[in-house]
Scaffold this motif. Structure first.
Motif, PDB file in Angstrom:
ATOM      1  N   ASP A 160      -6.728  43.393  15.958  1.00  7.04           N
ATOM      2  CA  ASP A 160      -8.166  43.927  15.559  1.00  7.04           C
ATOM      3  C   ASP A 160      -8.936  42.708  15.174  1.00  7.04           C
ATOM      4  O   ASP A 160      -9.985  42.702  15.674  1.00  7.04           O
ATOM      5  CB  ASP A 160      -8.056  44.913  14.441  1.00  7.04           C
ATOM      6  N   GLN A 161      -8.396  41.667  14.650  1.00 11.70           N
ATOM      7  CA  GLN A 161      -9.152  40.623  14.217  1.00 11.70           C
ATOM      8  C   GLN A 161      -9.647  39.687  15.478  1.00 11.70           C
ATOM      9  O   GLN A 161     -10.769  39.442  15.298  1.00 11.70           O
ATOM     10  CB  GLN A 161      -8.408  39.539  13.511  1.00 11.70           C
ATOM     11  N   GLU A 162      -8.914  39.460  16.419  1.00 11.86           N
ATOM     12  CA  GLU A 162      -9.192  38.858  17.639  1.00 11.86           C
ATOM     13  C   GLU A 162     -10.333  39.700  18.469  1.00 11.86           C
ATOM     14  O   GLU A 162     -11.269  39.085  18.946  1.00 11.86           O
ATOM     15  CB  GLU A 162      -8.097  38.622  18.592  1.00 11.86           C
ATOM     16  N   ARG A 163      -9.955  41.067  18.258  1.00  7.15           N
ATOM     17  CA  ARG A 163     -11.372  41.863  19.184  1.00  7.15           C
ATOM     18  C   ARG A 163     -12.562  41.732  18.436  1.00  7.15           C
ATOM     19  O   ARG A 163     -13.429  41.454  18.911  1.00  7.15           O
ATOM     20  CB  ARG A 163     -10.633  43.372  18.940  1.00  7.15           C
ATOM     21  N   SER A 164     -12.663  41.610  17.189  1.00  4.97           N
ATOM     22  CA  SER A 164     -13.740  41.525  16.525  1.00  4.97           C
ATOM     23  C   SER A 164     -14.171  40.068  16.697  1.00  4.97           C
ATOM     24  O   SER A 164     -15.700  40.024  16.775  1.00  4.97           O
ATOM     25  CB  SER A 164     -13.511  41.683  14.926  1.00  4.97           C
ATOM     26  N   GLN A 165     -13.482  39.171  16.584  1.00  2.00           N
ATOM     27  CA  GLN A 165     -13.929  37.676  16.721  1.00  2.00           C
ATOM     28  C   GLN A 165     -14.704  37.749  18.432  1.00  2.00           C
ATOM     29  O   GLN A 165     -15.999  36.959  18.403  1.00  2.00           O
ATOM     30  CB  GLN A 165     -12.753  36.685  16.838  1.00  2.00           C
ATOM     31  N   ILE A 211     -15.602  51.220  18.381  1.00  2.00           N
ATOM     32  CA  ILE A 211     -14.781  51.178  17.101  1.00  2.00           C
ATOM     33  C   ILE A 211     -14.958  49.695  16.570  1.00  2.00           C
ATOM     34  O   ILE A 211     -15.046  49.275  15.338  1.00  2.00           O
ATOM     35  CB  ILE A 211     -13.414  51.419  17.589  1.00  2.00           C
ATOM     36  N   VAL A 212     -15.063  48.598  17.567  1.00  2.58           N
ATOM     37  CA  VAL A 212     -14.923  47.113  17.042  1.00  2.58           C
ATOM     38  C   VAL A 212     -16.004  46.879  16.434  1.00  2.58           C
ATOM     39  O   VAL A 212     -16.202  46.228  15.363  1.00  2.58           O
ATOM     40  CB  VAL A 212     -14.481  46.202  18.260  1.00  2.58           C
ATOM     41  N   TYR A 213     -17.295  47.282  16.922  1.00  2.13           N
ATOM     42  CA  TYR A 213     -18.730  47.158  16.414  1.00  2.13           C
ATOM     43  C   TYR A 213     -18.964  47.882  14.932  1.00  2.13           C
ATOM     44  O   TYR A 213     -19.254  47.116  14.179  1.00  2.13           O
ATOM     45  CB  TYR A 213     -19.565  47.820  17.269  1.00  2.13           C
ATOM     46  N   VAL A 228     -29.022  50.055  16.915  1.00  2.00           N
ATOM     47  CA  VAL A 228     -27.724  50.285  17.912  1.00  2.00           C
ATOM     48  C   VAL A 228     -27.319  51.560  17.516  1.00  2.00           C
ATOM     49  O   VAL A 228     -27.032  52.538  16.525  1.00  2.00           O
ATOM     50  CB  VAL A 228     -26.973  49.013  17.355  1.00  2.00           C
ATOM     51  N   ILE A 229     -26.815  52.292  18.774  1.00  2.00           N
ATOM     52  CA  ILE A 229     -25.978  53.533  18.797  1.00  2.00           C
ATOM     53  C   ILE A 229     -24.675  53.202  19.447  1.00  2.00           C
ATOM     54  O   ILE A 229     -24.774  52.689  20.641  1.00  2.00           O
ATOM     55  CB  ILE A 229     -26.769  54.581  19.388  1.00  2.00           C
ATOM     56  N   GLU A 230     -23.665  53.766  18.663  1.00  2.00           N
ATOM     57  CA  GLU A 230     -22.253  53.653  19.351  1.00  2.00           C
ATOM     58  C   GLU A 230     -21.811  54.905  19.620  1.00  2.00           C
ATOM     59  O   GLU A 230     -22.374  55.864  19.290  1.00  2.00           O
ATOM     60  CB  GLU A 230     -21.438  52.716  18.293  1.00  2.00           C
ATOM     61  N   MET A 231     -20.677  55.034  20.270  1.00  2.00           N
ATOM     62  CA  MET A 231     -20.045  56.264  20.765  1.00  2.00           C
ATOM     63  C   MET A 231     -19.590  57.126  19.791  1.00  2.00           C
ATOM     64  O   MET A 231     -19.609  58.429  19.946  1.00  2.00           O
ATOM     65  CB  MET A 231     -19.098  55.747  21.838  1.00  2.00           C
ATOM     66  N   VAL A 232     -18.855  56.482  18.688  1.00  2.00           N
ATOM     67  CA  VAL A 232     -18.123  57.456  17.680  1.00  2.00           C
ATOM     68  C   VAL A 232     -18.784  58.692  17.285  1.00  2.00           C
ATOM     69  O   VAL A 232     -18.370  59.829  17.309  1.00  2.00           O
ATOM     70  CB  VAL A 232     -17.390  56.687  16.877  1.00  2.00           C
ATOM     71  N   ARG A 233     -19.960  58.217  16.567  1.00  2.00           N
ATOM     72  CA  ARG A 233     -20.635  59.500  15.856  1.00  2.00           C
ATOM     73  C   ARG A 233     -21.039  60.533  16.633  1.00  2.00           C
ATOM     74  O   ARG A 233     -20.636  61.627  16.459  1.00  2.00           O
ATOM     75  CB  ARG A 233     -21.787  58.783  15.284  1.00  2.00           C
TER      76      ARG A 233
END
Length: 297
Positions: free
Chosen positions: A53-58, A84-86, A99-104
């Motif tokens: 997850d750290q690499e994905r976030s970076q 999820i990363v965002y 920004v709107i992401e998918m999860v909510r």
């Protein structure tokens, strides 16, 4: 002219882009620039293939810096994995633009369906990153849905093969394997709903129904949340402030996507949203779209 940017990793979010264009057409007068920002970082490695997850976030932090350079009036993260990363990135450094992401919105859509149909079990389907995070299970439990009604299953590699065709042998094989795994998890007589928690997965609606109907006693209800992100009040407010269906659509990527994929999707959308089809054929490719962190690739 208002700028709306859709950010995805790959081509699954094109479904959301097409829905958005159709929505804009129906809303009156004004002008919009619609940017499709492909945040796929490297030809040989996507976000689900990164080590942790750290690499994905970076990597997505770097990509989002590229997003910000377009100065969007609104950004839609049209990808469950990147959403999820965002969320983790935004908790540390909130965006300067909406920004709107998918999860909510997707979670709200799933929860409402489960409340209306208390007999259903829900199978959450997604990429490795999405399923491993457990975020949809957590969101639904918080919304009052019993954990006993929920199950999750990762479908590794399915999003990638769907970009080569929606009914290919590779797609059939992966969806059939998912149905077989689901049969071992859930009794065959259970009324079942499938939560398609990857924007690619809705392209194969017929196969999901066929393969799961062959394993369960009734055809599953498909819950495709792609439209839910477009129903959010914040986005509706942005669209209403500037009507006129003059829409300029552009596609941006760090590197050229395979020509066969771009032509396939351009042909698929040609009769529905020709602006999107043309943007795919005239894609802008530039490694400077965003800079990759050192030491990861």
């Amino acid at each position: 002219m208002k700028t709306i940017l859709l950010c995805d990793s790959g081509l699954g979010g094109l479904d959301i882009a097409a829905r958005l264009i159709e929505q804009i057409r129906s809303m009156g007068d004004g002008a919009f620039r619609l940017i499709y920002f492909n945040a796929w970082p490297h030809p040989q490695c996507g976000y689900n293939q990164l080590k942790n997850d750290q690499e994905r976030s970076q990597v997505f932090t770097a990509a989002f810096e590229g997003v910000a350079r377009f100065h969007p009036d609104f950004c839609l993260i049209a990808c469950n994995t990147l959403s999820i990363v965002y969320r983790k990135i935004a908790a540390v450094k909130p965006s300067s633009f909406p920004v709107i992401e998918m999860v909510r919105p997707a979670s709200e859509f799933f929860a409402e369906t489960m409340r209306c149909r208390p007999e259903l079990r829900l199978l959450i389907l997604g990429t490795d990153t999405t399923i491993r995070s457990g975020i949809y299970t957590d969101q639904l439990i918080q919304a009052g849905i019993s954990a006993e009604r929920l199950a999750s299953l990762a479908c590794p590699g399915l999003a990638t093969v769907l970009e080569d065709g929606f009914d290919s042998p590779a797609v059939r094989h992966k969806i059939a394997a998912a149905a077989e795994q689901a049969e071992a998890m859930i009794p065959a007589d259970t009324p079942l709903a499938l939560a398609l928690c990857c924007t690619h997965f809705g392209y194969a609606e017929t196969l999901w129904k066929t393969e799961f109907a062959g394993r369960f006693r009734q055809e599953p209800q498909l819950l495709n949340p792609n439209a839910s992100i477009l129903h959010q009040p914040e986005l509706q407010s942005c669209l209403q402030q500037a009507g006129n269906p003059k829409i300029k659509v552009e596609f941006f990527s760090r590197f050229p996507m395979p020509q066969t994929k771009m032509q396939f999707f351009a042909e698929f959308f040609k009769g529905i949203v020709p602006e999107l089809s043309e943007a795919l054929l005239q894609a802008h490719c530039d490694e400077a779209l965003f800079m990759l962190p050192e030491g990861i690739f």
